[in-house]
Design an enzyme around this catalytic site. Sequence first.
Site, PDB file in Angstrom:
ATOM      1  N   ASP A 129       0.812  -1.229   0.000  1.00  0.00           N
ATOM      2  CA  ASP A 129       0.000   0.000   0.000  1.00  0.00           C
ATOM      3  C   ASP A 129       0.844   1.279   0.000  1.00  0.00           C
ATOM      4  OD1 ASP A 129      -2.208  -1.667   0.098  1.00  0.00           O
ATOM      5  OD2 ASP A 129      -2.272  -1.638   2.292  1.00  0.00           O
ATOM      6  N   LYS A 172       1.776   2.117  -5.119  1.00  0.00           N
ATOM      7  CA  LYS A 172       2.306   1.550  -6.376  1.00  0.00           C
ATOM      8  C   LYS A 172       1.388   1.855  -7.556  1.00  0.00           C
ATOM      9  CE  LYS A 172       2.304  -2.457  -4.340  1.00  0.00           C
ATOM     10  NZ  LYS A 172       2.083  -2.093  -2.923  1.00  0.00           N
ATOM     11  N   LYS A 230      -0.799   4.222  -8.080  1.00  0.00           N
ATOM     12  CA  LYS A 230      -0.744   5.624  -8.518  1.00  0.00           C
ATOM     13  C   LYS A 230       0.520   5.882  -9.343  1.00  0.00           C
ATOM     14  CE  LYS A 230       0.505  10.164  -7.375  1.00  0.00           C
ATOM     15  NZ  LYS A 230       0.509  11.413  -6.665  1.00  0.00           N
ATOM     16  N   HIS A 233      -4.760  -1.699  -5.795  1.00  0.00           N
ATOM     17  CA  HIS A 233      -3.947  -0.589  -6.293  1.00  0.00           C
ATOM     18  C   HIS A 233      -4.871   0.549  -6.730  1.00  0.00           C
ATOM     19  CE1 HIS A 233      -0.315  -3.430  -7.188  1.00  0.00           C
ATOM     20  NE2 HIS A 233      -0.701  -3.459  -5.935  1.00  0.00           N
ATOM     21  N   GLN A 245       1.945  -6.110  -3.153  1.00  0.00           N
ATOM     22  CA  GLN A 245       2.386  -6.226  -1.756  1.00  0.00           C
ATOM     23  C   GLN A 245       3.661  -5.381  -1.563  1.00  0.00           C
ATOM     24  OE1 GLN A 245       1.417  -9.611  -3.329  1.00  0.00           O
ATOM     25  NE2 GLN A 245      -0.500  -8.595  -2.866  1.00  0.00           N
TER      26      GLN A 245
HETATM   27  P1  GDP Z   1      -0.787   0.297  -3.534  1.00  0.00           P
HETATM   28  O1  GDP Z   1      -1.367  -0.986  -3.068  1.00  0.00           O
HETATM   29  O2  GDP Z   1       0.687   0.397  -3.283  1.00  0.00           O
HETATM   30  O3  GDP Z   1      -1.134   0.638  -4.957  1.00  0.00           O
HETATM   31  O4  GDP Z   1      -1.437   1.433  -2.622  1.00  0.00           O
HETATM   32  P2  GDP Z   1      -2.992   1.551  -2.211  1.00  0.00           P
HETATM   33  O5  GDP Z   1      -3.763   2.048  -3.374  1.00  0.00           O
HETATM   34  O6  GDP Z   1      -3.463   0.309  -1.551  1.00  0.00           O
HETATM   35  O7  GDP Z   1      -2.909   2.627  -1.060  1.00  0.00           O
HETATM   36  C1  GDP Z   1      -2.372   3.893  -1.255  1.00  0.00           C
HETATM   37  C2  GDP Z   1      -3.452   4.926  -0.918  1.00  0.00           C
HETATM   38  O8  GDP Z   1      -2.869   6.183  -0.796  1.00  0.00           O
HETATM   39  C3  GDP Z   1      -4.502   5.067  -1.992  1.00  0.00           C
HETATM   40  O9  GDP Z   1      -5.711   5.439  -1.404  1.00  0.00           O
HETATM   41  C4  GDP Z   1      -3.943   6.195  -2.859  1.00  0.00           C
HETATM   42  O10 GDP Z   1      -4.968   6.893  -3.559  1.00  0.00           O
HETATM   43  C5  GDP Z   1      -3.342   7.068  -1.815  1.00  0.00           C
HETATM   44  N1  GDP Z   1      -2.145   7.835  -2.214  1.00  0.00           N
HETATM   45  C6  GDP Z   1      -1.140   7.497  -3.062  1.00  0.00           C
HETATM   46  N2  GDP Z   1      -0.175   8.441  -3.056  1.00  0.00           N
HETATM   47  C7  GDP Z   1      -0.592   9.394  -2.176  1.00  0.00           C
HETATM   48  C8  GDP Z   1      -0.018  10.623  -1.715  1.00  0.00           C
HETATM   49  O11 GDP Z   1       1.080  11.021  -2.085  1.00  0.00           O
HETATM   50  N3  GDP Z   1      -0.745  11.323  -0.791  1.00  0.00           N
HETATM   51  C9  GDP Z   1      -1.958  10.909  -0.338  1.00  0.00           C
HETATM   52  N4  GDP Z   1      -2.585  11.655   0.552  1.00  0.00           N
HETATM   53  N5  GDP Z   1      -2.518   9.753  -0.757  1.00  0.00           N
HETATM   54  C10 GDP Z   1      -1.832   9.016  -1.648  1.00  0.00           C
HETATM   55  P1  IMO Z   2      -0.916  -4.203  -2.226  1.00  0.00           P
HETATM   56  O1  IMO Z   2      -0.451  -4.750  -3.549  1.00  0.00           O
HETATM   57  C1  IMO Z   2      -0.976  -4.634   2.099  1.00  0.00           C
HETATM   58  C2  IMO Z   2      -1.018  -8.727   3.689  1.00  0.00           C
HETATM   59  C3  IMO Z   2      -2.271  -9.178   4.411  1.00  0.00           C
HETATM   60  C4  IMO Z   2      -1.671 -10.154   5.393  1.00  0.00           C
HETATM   61  C5  IMO Z   2      -0.556 -10.820   4.587  1.00  0.00           C
HETATM   62  C6  IMO Z   2      -0.935 -12.133   3.940  1.00  0.00           C
HETATM   63  O2  IMO Z   2      -2.225  -3.518  -2.287  1.00  0.00           O
HETATM   64  O3  IMO Z   2       0.163  -3.407  -1.577  1.00  0.00           O
HETATM   65  P2  IMO Z   2      -2.466 -12.824   1.876  1.00  0.00           P
HETATM   66  O4  IMO Z   2      -3.889 -12.481   1.551  1.00  0.00           O
HETATM   67  O5  IMO Z   2      -1.484 -12.378   0.861  1.00  0.00           O
HETATM   68  O6  IMO Z   2      -2.292 -14.256   2.256  1.00  0.00           O
HETATM   69  O7  IMO Z   2      -2.149 -11.979   3.233  1.00  0.00           O
HETATM   70  O8  IMO Z   2      -0.214  -9.882   3.582  1.00  0.00           O
HETATM   71  N1  IMO Z   2      -1.238  -8.203   2.321  1.00  0.00           N
HETATM   72  C7  IMO Z   2      -1.182  -6.917   1.991  1.00  0.00           C
HETATM   73  N2  IMO Z   2      -1.001  -5.818   2.754  1.00  0.00           N
HETATM   74  N3  IMO Z   2      -1.075  -4.516   0.771  1.00  0.00           N
HETATM   75  C8  IMO Z   2      -1.221  -5.603  -0.016  1.00  0.00           C
HETATM   76  O9  IMO Z   2      -1.202  -5.537  -1.355  1.00  0.00           O
HETATM   77  C9  IMO Z   2      -1.326  -6.871   0.597  1.00  0.00           C
HETATM   78  N4  IMO Z   2      -1.501  -8.122   0.135  1.00  0.00           N
HETATM   79  C10 IMO Z   2      -1.425  -8.918   1.206  1.00  0.00           C
HETATM   80  O10 IMO Z   2      -2.916  -8.115   5.051  1.00  0.00           O
HETATM   81  O11 IMO Z   2      -1.090  -9.475   6.466  1.00  0.00           O
HETATM   82 MG    MG Z   3      -2.913  -1.659  -1.823  1.00  0.00          MG
END
Ligand code: GDP
Ligand code: IMO
Ligand code: MG
Length: 424
Positions: A13, A16, A18, A41, A224
């Site tokens: 999270d 990535k 974005k 994502h 992840q």
């Molecule tokens: P990913 O799994 O790595 O693609 O990340 P996620 O989408 O799960 O979580 C990142 C969150 O932060 C999302 O809600 C994005 O819209 C938000 N986000 C990404 N970059 C920024 C930033 O620079 N500032 C803020 N405030 N939010 C961001």
């Molecule tokens: P993105 O790509 C954050 C975490 C789960 C749990 C552990 C194992 O959005 O960054 P699983 O379902 O893979 O067996 O869970 O990994 N986890 C993540 N945490 N972002 C993710 O993906 C995750 N994918 C799995 O919360 O702790």
């Molecule tokens: Mg994510």
Amino acid sequence: MAVDVLLGLQWGDEGKGKIVDVLSPKYDLIARFQGGPNAGHTLEFDNQKYVLNTIPSGIFNERNMNLIGNGVVVDPIILRRELETLKKSGFDPVAAKKLVIAKKAHLILPTHQLLDAASESKMGEGKIGSTLKGIGPTYMDKTGRNGLRVGDTLLPDFTERYHKLVNKHKSILSHYGEIPDFSEKEQAFFEAIEYLKSIPQVDSEHFVNQYLSEGKSVLAEGAQGTLLDVDFGSYPFVTSSNTTTAGACTGLGVAPSRIGSVIGIFKAYCTRVGGGPFPTELFDETGEQLRQIGREFGATTGRPRRCGWIDIPALKYAVMLNGVTELVMTKADVMSGFEKIYACTHYKYNGEVIDYMPYDICTVKAEPVLEEIEGWNEDLTGIKTIGEVPEKLMNYVRYIESKVGVPVRYLSVGPDRIQTLILD
Ligand code: GDP
Ligand code: IMO
Ligand code: MG
């Protein structure tokens, strides 16, 4: 040409989705190489927000092709839902010929999810906090040589193969207790398999290498984060794939010598969702503030994310494992307004002070040694040029660069595509 890799350096999270979307105009092909719909994502542009679980985050760029690689585990029901959601918003990636899927990618079955849930419920306190998408059991069947692959859906005996595997799952599930009824899910699965057949299937190893030999550019998109890697993360609190650069080689079929830039992405602080150790976790008001301001709730499961300060030994470890050549720092805007911020530079561990990630931080506590850093106050979300970046934030960026030895190339100051600065 080489394959560039973009991956998370923390516990997922990091933003990535974005950043892949921001970088996608530079690439001809964007390819997911591991994980599955445990990923969420998020992309934001034109006042729209999209969450992708299986589809690569380059999908909105007009120019490029998107590949779901052989290292990915695919839930056909979720993939269908993702595609139908995009279609409803007026964009059909399959009709636009922008998506292909690897024949060798493994399929997540409804019973893989039941196995995931059964295993987690049995673990009680020590549970992983899995996303319950069936990721672990699907990779177990892959390495156990029982799995079903996307390419198998075209075989005349696919249904028999499916039932053979499901019968095996049922016998395992019976040890956990009564098997829940999954007939509706099974029907949805077979309908989704038919839908899946509308996506062109490719051999990802040939497909990607063909791009390279034609001089086209490729970006591999990680899911992840490094600290969830099955080998190098905080085992057993990890996911079931190699989330590190090496995973891009096996997850797409590209040789290590074909890897180019490795773009490592990290948040200005840390978050983790699910169980497992988190040395810099904040249990106080500050942690709650980061969660609220940063909207730290899972994109896939909606669970609150645990929040804490940046962890330098963990970041250095991730940079080393991945061979990171440039960094992206996200969510700097979320930290605006904290008078003091902190960075963990060392761990107190087993009576010693260490500056590296040790073997075990699950049963032995790694207590953070924190360095105080001056915070910044300015609202960053409207910043358009580096000249507007507050000096104290720039000091924080330089501080991290000096600690990990790799330059920060991009600074993200908000969720929208346009809230991204290049720092050189
Ligand atoms: P990913 O799994 O790595 O693609 O990340 P996620 O989408 O799960 O979580 C990142 C969150 O932060 C999302 O809600 C994005 O819209 C938000 N986000 C990404 N970059 C920024 C930033 O620079 N500032 C803020 N405030 N939010 C961001
Ligand atoms: P993105 O790509 C954050 C975490 C789960 C749990 C552990 C194992 O959005 O960054 P699983 O379902 O893979 O067996 O869970 O990994 N986890 C993540 N945490 N972002 C993710 O993906 C995750 N994918 C799995 O919360 O702790
Ligand atoms: Mg994510």
